[in-house]
Design an enzyme around this catalytic site. Sequence first.
Site, PDB file in Angstrom:
ATOM      1  N   SER A   1      -3.490  -8.486   1.900  1.00  0.00           N
ATOM      2  CA  SER A   1      -3.431  -9.403   0.546  1.00  0.00           C
ATOM      3  C   SER A   1      -3.616  -8.671   0.031  1.00  0.00           C
ATOM      4  CB  SER A   1      -5.186 -10.270   0.684  1.00  0.00           C
ATOM      5  OG  SER A   1      -6.195 -10.318   1.907  1.00  0.00           O
ATOM      6  N   ARG A   2      -3.182  -7.634   0.137  1.00  0.00           N
ATOM      7  CA  ARG A   2      -2.831  -6.845  -0.971  1.00  0.00           C
ATOM      8  C   ARG A   2      -1.404  -7.193  -1.800  1.00  0.00           C
ATOM      9  NH1 ARG A   2      -7.831  -3.952  -0.348  1.00  0.00           N
ATOM     10  NH2 ARG A   2      -8.931  -3.990  -2.067  1.00  0.00           N
TER      11      ARG A   2
ATOM     12  N   VAL B   1       0.152  -7.476  12.581  1.00  0.00           N
ATOM     13  CA  VAL B   1       0.994  -7.834  11.989  1.00  0.00           C
ATOM     14  C   VAL B   1       1.335  -7.527  10.588  1.00  0.00           C
ATOM     15  CG1 VAL B   1       1.849 -10.185  11.831  1.00  0.00           C
ATOM     16  CG2 VAL B   1      -0.463  -9.804  13.199  1.00  0.00           C
TER      17      VAL B   1
ATOM     18  N   GLY C   1      -2.279 -12.191   9.248  1.00  0.00           N
ATOM     19  CA  GLY C   1      -2.810 -11.076  10.428  1.00  0.00           C
ATOM     20  C   GLY C   1      -4.578 -11.425  10.910  1.00  0.00           C
ATOM     21  N   HIS C   2      -5.014 -12.599   9.337  1.00  0.00           N
ATOM     22  CA  HIS C   2      -6.441 -13.084   9.552  1.00  0.00           C
ATOM     23  C   HIS C   2      -5.849 -14.353  10.998  1.00  0.00           C
ATOM     24  CE1 HIS C   2      -6.751 -12.166   5.604  1.00  0.00           C
ATOM     25  NE2 HIS C   2      -7.878 -11.732   5.696  1.00  0.00           N
TER      26      HIS C   2
END
Length: 273
Positions: free
Chosen positions: A186-187, A176, A36-37
Amino acid sequence: MRLVRTIAAVREELATPRDRQLRIGLVPTMGAFHEGHLALIRASVADCDVTVVSVFVNPTQFGANEDLARYPRDEDRDLRLAEAEGVDLVFAPSVEEVYPAGFDTAVDVGELATVLEGAIRPGHFRGVATVCTKLFHIAWPSAAYFGRKDAQQVAVIKTLVGDLDLPLEIRVIPTVRDADGLALSSRNAYLSAHERRRALALPRALQSGLDACRAGGGADGALGAARAMLGATEGISVDYVAVADLDGPTLAAAIRVGSTRLIDNVLLEEEAR
Ligand code: PAF
């Protein structure tokens, strides 16, 4: 790629590109990069002459009982990934650099910041709006890149940029997802295999809401279908399911699986109007 840790160094690095009127893209992140980043970074690298990525786990957007201490951090890996994507500058400041002793200002976006995520996480969007306003003033980008996954954050940022007449574009990049439908976050790293299977109820409920909306049920149909599916799923608790205008008509939900809190949303677009 250059790595800098001070505001003065960011300004120095960007002085020449700005003088040459190059297009500067900013990707604000809290690190622990996933695809996603990387999608945000790729969009900036494709659109802009210079891409700046900030990596800062912003303490002011975490509540007292939230996961600030255990939030995933891996700067070396983030730097390698950023460099491979063609990032020009990484700004990874300390907490003291961003919030020096005596710091006492906040940016409050009003009602939008108090509902949904804002109701469950009081003060969260004040922290996000304050740090993003600082980052915008530090880098003065032509455009800043945010993920649609945090739809309310996007709406908050667009409101602040409009209300404060900040001269930058906000670019919103689609969520995404992993192959099983779970939105990247991230979690997700906190989830056990068993919890992850339960967490799939979130994207499935949103998809069933979207299907109901498209089948003619409109926003009410979407809400009803998503609520019914989440309500029938064992082993999760539901913080909210709602339809709201979050940069467009959006079906949004937040659930907890074990000690992990997950959010996701789908844009209902024309079907809900
Ligand atoms: O979405 C995030 O990662 C954070 O909320 C942001 C925008 C980097 C601000 O700390």
